[in-house]
Design an enzyme around this catalytic site. Sequence first.
Site, PDB file in Angstrom:
ATOM      1  N   GLU A 272       6.939   5.243  -4.814  1.00 33.22           N
ATOM      2  CA  GLU A 272       6.248   6.345  -5.507  1.00 33.22           C
ATOM      3  C   GLU A 272       4.767   6.146  -5.245  1.00 33.22           C
ATOM      4  O   GLU A 272       4.171   5.201  -5.764  1.00 33.22           O
ATOM      5  CB  GLU A 272       6.503   6.274  -7.021  1.00 33.22           C
ATOM      6  CG  GLU A 272       7.933   6.542  -7.440  1.00 33.22           C
ATOM      7  CD  GLU A 272       8.324   7.985  -7.302  1.00 33.22           C
ATOM      8  OE1 GLU A 272       7.472   8.836  -6.971  1.00 33.22           O
ATOM      9  OE2 GLU A 272       9.512   8.281  -7.500  1.00 33.22           O
ATOM     10  N   GLU A 407      -7.251  10.256  -1.515  1.00 34.39           N
ATOM     11  CA  GLU A 407      -7.058  10.104  -2.952  1.00 34.39           C
ATOM     12  C   GLU A 407      -8.223   9.292  -3.523  1.00 34.39           C
ATOM     13  O   GLU A 407      -8.390   8.118  -3.187  1.00 34.39           O
ATOM     14  CB  GLU A 407      -5.738   9.379  -3.211  1.00 34.39           C
ATOM     15  CG  GLU A 407      -5.409   9.298  -4.677  1.00 34.39           C
ATOM     16  CD  GLU A 407      -4.097   8.575  -4.944  1.00 34.39           C
ATOM     17  OE1 GLU A 407      -3.848   7.529  -4.321  1.00 34.39           O
ATOM     18  OE2 GLU A 407      -3.326   9.062  -5.787  1.00 34.39           O
TER      19      GLU A 407
HETATM   20  P1  NAD Z   1      -1.928  -0.725  -5.386  1.00 34.40           P
HETATM   21  O1  NAD Z   1      -1.091  -0.210  -4.271  1.00 34.40           O
HETATM   22  O2  NAD Z   1      -3.205  -1.377  -5.072  1.00 34.40           O
HETATM   23  O3  NAD Z   1      -1.109  -1.794  -6.244  1.00 34.40           O
HETATM   24  C1  NAD Z   1       0.123  -1.488  -6.826  1.00 34.40           C
HETATM   25  C2  NAD Z   1       0.907  -2.753  -7.023  1.00 34.40           C
HETATM   26  O4  NAD Z   1       1.186  -3.334  -5.749  1.00 34.40           O
HETATM   27  C3  NAD Z   1       0.182  -3.827  -7.839  1.00 34.40           C
HETATM   28  O5  NAD Z   1       1.121  -4.461  -8.685  1.00 34.40           O
HETATM   29  C4  NAD Z   1      -0.294  -4.783  -6.763  1.00 34.40           C
HETATM   30  O6  NAD Z   1      -0.455  -6.098  -7.220  1.00 34.40           O
HETATM   31  C5  NAD Z   1       0.844  -4.705  -5.769  1.00 34.40           C
HETATM   32  N1  NAD Z   1       0.492  -5.106  -4.407  1.00 34.40           N
HETATM   33  C6  NAD Z   1      -0.720  -5.040  -3.792  1.00 34.40           C
HETATM   34  N2  NAD Z   1      -0.637  -5.548  -2.551  1.00 34.40           N
HETATM   35  C7  NAD Z   1       0.648  -5.938  -2.361  1.00 34.40           C
HETATM   36  C8  NAD Z   1       1.363  -6.520  -1.281  1.00 34.40           C
HETATM   37  N3  NAD Z   1       0.761  -6.813  -0.125  1.00 34.40           N
HETATM   38  N4  NAD Z   1       2.681  -6.770  -1.442  1.00 34.40           N
HETATM   39  C9  NAD Z   1       3.306  -6.472  -2.600  1.00 34.40           C
HETATM   40  N5  NAD Z   1       2.692  -5.932  -3.662  1.00 34.40           N
HETATM   41  C10 NAD Z   1       1.381  -5.661  -3.542  1.00 34.40           C
HETATM   42  O7  NAD Z   1      -2.082   0.509  -6.359  1.00 34.40           O
HETATM   43  P2  NAD Z   1      -2.897   0.587  -7.707  1.00 34.40           P
HETATM   44  O8  NAD Z   1      -4.337   0.606  -7.335  1.00 34.40           O
HETATM   45  O9  NAD Z   1      -2.401  -0.416  -8.696  1.00 34.40           O
HETATM   46  O10 NAD Z   1      -2.428   2.021  -8.250  1.00 34.40           O
HETATM   47  C11 NAD Z   1      -2.972   3.184  -7.790  1.00 34.40           C
HETATM   48  C12 NAD Z   1      -2.061   3.861  -6.782  1.00 34.40           C
HETATM   49  O11 NAD Z   1      -0.766   4.060  -7.348  1.00 34.40           O
HETATM   50  C13 NAD Z   1      -2.566   5.244  -6.429  1.00 34.40           C
HETATM   51  O12 NAD Z   1      -2.445   5.453  -5.056  1.00 34.40           O
HETATM   52  C14 NAD Z   1      -1.617   6.158  -7.192  1.00 34.40           C
HETATM   53  O13 NAD Z   1      -1.497   7.427  -6.671  1.00 34.40           O
HETATM   54  C15 NAD Z   1      -0.348   5.411  -7.138  1.00 34.40           C
HETATM   55  N6  NAD Z   1       0.563   5.847  -8.198  1.00 34.40           N
HETATM   56  C16 NAD Z   1       1.666   6.581  -7.875  1.00 34.40           C
HETATM   57  C17 NAD Z   1       2.543   7.016  -8.858  1.00 34.40           C
HETATM   58  C18 NAD Z   1       3.769   7.791  -8.511  1.00 34.40           C
HETATM   59  O14 NAD Z   1       4.670   7.863  -9.331  1.00 34.40           O
HETATM   60  N7  NAD Z   1       3.867   8.375  -7.348  1.00 34.40           N
HETATM   61  C19 NAD Z   1       2.291   6.708 -10.190  1.00 34.40           C
HETATM   62  C20 NAD Z   1       1.150   5.975 -10.502  1.00 34.40           C
HETATM   63  C21 NAD Z   1       0.296   5.534  -9.484  1.00 34.40           C
END
Ligand code: NAD
Length: 504
Positions: A272, A407
């Site tokens: 997602e 975004e």
């Molecule tokens: P992010 O991708 O930076 O991090 C999300 C999660 O992934 C965190 O728990 C992080 O620790 C983990 N992560 C980071 N690097 C990783 C790796 N190499 N391997 C495994 N896990 C890793 O995102 P964020 O900044 O926490 O959240 C914002 C993003 O989430 C935005 O792009 C937003 O649109 C998206 N989002 C999507 C939905 C949806 O339902 N589509 C809902 C909420 C947020």
Amino acid sequence: MVDKFPETYVSLLPEVADFLAKPIMPYINGEYVATLSGQTFDTLDPSTGRYLASIGRCMLDDANAAVQAARRAFDEGDWWQKMSAADRSKCIWRLAELIEVHADIIAQLDSLDNGKPLHTARTVDVPLSADHLYYYAGWPTKIEGSTIPVSPQNMFNYTLREPVGVVGLISPWNYPLLMATWKFAPALAAGNCIIVKPAEQTPLSALYIAKLTAEAGFPPGVFNVLPGYGEEAGAALVTHDGVDKIGFTGSTEVAQKIVQGSVGNLKRVSLELGGKAPNIVFADADLEAAAIGSTWAIFGNNGQSCTAGSRLYIERSVFEQVLDGLEQATKRIKVGPGMSQEKYNLGPVISDEHLKRVMGYVDEGLAQGAQVITGGQRMSGDLKEGYFVEPTILINVADQQRIAREEIFGPVVCAMPFDHVNEIIQRANDTDFGLAAGLWTKDLSKAHKLAKALRAGTIWINTWGNTEASSPFGGYKQSGYGREMGKEAIDLYTEVKSVWIKTD
Ligand code: NAD
């Protein structure tokens, strides 16, 4: 403990103060255990930038321990093989009830950790998380296979729908408990054993509810929480051969790493991801409702929503009128610390790094000719220590500029005029994303035409932001794979087995 918070904050509940007072460790096999490296990291209060709590920093060895516990619980059957579907259902229902009982505590934890207003956490995030669990508590007893009318007369064929196994659930910081619940509620209902990896910025609520799972009757190893950094704890789950599936919510960039990291055992992956949702206001809409709705479409949760209506397209003949309504509504938004005794609509953005990212987009847009209608600055005065950004409306933005394509995930909207229906369909769809889109019109034919033409997983018409546990949610294109919520999420967390029996 309490004196590290400003005097303007509401008093911490004793349970919250106690919880934050000591390092908070991963929850593995039914108990909080020290990290094997002994390392911790800090989570901060984004309203002040100050230290909030110390958290166990999980790495590969801790991930191994969590996977081992979840594997045992799954393979030896405590959850899936030995417990009845009805009993699993009761555990999930009880967890929902316990979240309601502890709602004030959890709301304070999410407000402190994320910065969102306490009343928002208490009236939106926490109750929606409980509702999600109530909905999925109904599913274990309703996961059915089918009988298939195959050709040979001496064959009986049926399907079984079974859990995928051990599932790693990696969640973001924008709705800390809610985003995790969107994943673990259906995963548990489908019979999986899970390891939740909350975002490093907001690990508190997932770690707190871990202990509630024991009280709710979950056997050890079924529900584990592995706090830590993405590249350490998250990546360890993604590449682990003992993990059968990763459910991920986060950025498209990290999703690409997850897909690459998952190839070793070809684990299932559902994603997602982000968005750049087009929000289209037609001249025949209820313009007042459209202006207010569009204000909250972008500024709800400070623009830190994957579905934020960040590309606002307004039909040219009403551009000034709608922009004026948007500006007036935006200027009424009150921004301040989430835990403040005063009631604010929005808190800070999540971190210093994110603030710089958001302001970088604004500055770049301005340098390329965009014009600020309101906002455009980091907030100062009493708010200068925190990561506060003024809700910002930009005009004179071209479709190809980065601020109109990428975004920003902050309180920034680009308002752009359009002239024709076909033009706006093409412009709205000219994006790498496809999570959500919306429109405001009183013309039913136009509404249906756009509902079909817009390439996004959710379409909102004369409304914005509605989601419910029963209704599928997910993205087209680079906004993800699969659908969460509803029956679709049960499909996402199950495998289908086809059984053939020779009957003579
Ligand atoms: P992010 O991708 O930076 O991090 C999300 C999660 O992934 C965190 O728990 C992080 O620790 C983990 N992560 C980071 N690097 C990783 C790796 N190499 N391997 C495994 N896990 C890793 O995102 P964020 O900044 O926490 O959240 C914002 C993003 O989430 C935005 O792009 C937003 O649109 C998206 N989002 C999507 C939905 C949806 O339902 N589509 C809902 C909420 C947020």
